[in-house]
Design a protein around this motif. Structure first.
Motif, PDB file in Angstrom:
ATOM      1  N   GLU A  44      48.356  17.531   0.542  1.00 32.14           N
ATOM      2  CA  GLU A  44      48.699  18.831   1.123  1.00 32.14           C
ATOM      3  C   GLU A  44      49.966  18.718   1.970  1.00 32.14           C
ATOM      4  N   GLU A  45      50.089  17.628   2.728  1.00 32.37           N
ATOM      5  CA  GLU A  45      51.290  17.422   3.539  1.00 32.37           C
ATOM      6  C   GLU A  45      52.526  17.292   2.655  1.00 32.37           C
ATOM      7  N   THR A  99      43.929  16.123  -1.134  1.00 31.98           N
ATOM      8  CA  THR A  99      43.672  15.381   0.096  1.00 31.98           C
ATOM      9  C   THR A  99      44.649  15.870   1.169  1.00 31.98           C
ATOM     10  N   PRO A 100      44.374  15.584   2.444  1.00 32.43           N
ATOM     11  CA  PRO A 100      45.335  15.959   3.492  1.00 32.43           C
ATOM     12  C   PRO A 100      46.725  15.394   3.232  1.00 32.43           C
ATOM     13  N   GLN A 101      46.787  14.197   2.685  1.00 32.94           N
ATOM     14  CA  GLN A 101      48.079  13.586   2.377  1.00 32.94           C
ATOM     15  C   GLN A 101      48.831  14.386   1.324  1.00 32.94           C
TER      16      GLN A 101
END
Length: 249
Positions: A203-204, A199-201
């Protein structure tokens, strides 16, 4: 070997043992339960090994009380496993207090356990607020508010709560990358996902993570599987079996 040499070896060996014992710290877990059905039940203390969770101790709940004590040479994450589930606990120096009641459980008394459960309390509060949106919807319908207005209003509220949850999770993990709390929170974050995904989270988090965090056993395995599944979904690897197997889990 002459007597002098033998004596020196003994002294060195005893010194090494003494130093090792000095480095060992004592932990003391004292638990209480107001849940009567747990009386007589076994509670297990588990730690994660390379081949999965392993029981290192167990005790019985007697008249609402239980406890563990021992030595450790490093702070580590463990799990207290009870009849209806489990709870994370940081094994560290000092007196650790565990409380179990009908509303849930809490671990306190030591620095990292206090940090972990303060975080979990905030997370649960936000998740409960999100869960209340369903009740708000019913209440607004009973009050005669039209469905489009309800959907629009609750969508905004839900997005605000989701952003707060995302921020809380991400910040806590990034603030604790190099201790046991970071991987613990990461495992909680990913535990409800149907299969390892990026998820983008996530990945961050991984983009800002330290090498120590990336090399944690759970984090490394999860991230590796998530990248593999994504590659298969994109057709970069011509085999969909791994995705199906992951979804089945």
């Amino acid at each position: 070997m002459n007597k002098l040499s033998y004596s020196l070896v003994v002294v060195v060996a005893l010194t090494i043992v003494a130093c090792a014992e000095q480095q060992m710290e004592s932990y003391n877990i004292q638990g209480s339960s107001s849940v009567s059905v747990l009386d007589g039940s076994k509670i297990y203390l588990k730690v994660m090994m390379n081949d999965g969770p392993k029981d290192i101790d167990s005790c019985e709940v007697v008249h609402g009380s239980f406890g563990f004590a021992g030595k450790l040479d490093t702070i580590r994450l463990a799990m207290l496993s009870v009849a209806d589930g489990g709870m994370p606990i940081v094994m560290e120096k000092g007196d650790i207090l565990v409380s179990i009641d009908k509303t849930g459980h809490k671990v306190s008394g030591s620095p990292m356990n206090d940090m972990l459960y303060e975080y979990l309390d905030k997370l649960i509060q936000l998740q409960n607020e999100r869960g209340e949106l369903g009740h708000k919807q019913i209440q607004m319908l009973l009050e005669g508010v039209d469905e489009q207005t309800i959907a629009s209003k609750l969508s905004v509220e839900e997005n605000v709560l989701l952003a707060k949850i995302d921020s809380l999770e991400t910040r806590f993990i990034l603030d604790n990358l190099d201790n046991v709390l970071g991987p613990c929170a990461f495992q909680i974050l990913t535990s409800n996902m149907p299969y390892p995904m990026l998820t983008p989270q996530i990945e961050e988090i991984m983009g800002k993570a330290s090498e120590k965090f990336k090399n944690d056993t759970y984090v490394k395995e999860y991230y590796g599987k998530a990248k593999e599944i994504l590659s298969r979904m994109k057709g970069e690897i011509d085999d969909s079996s791994a995705v199906g197997a992951a979804e089945a889990k």
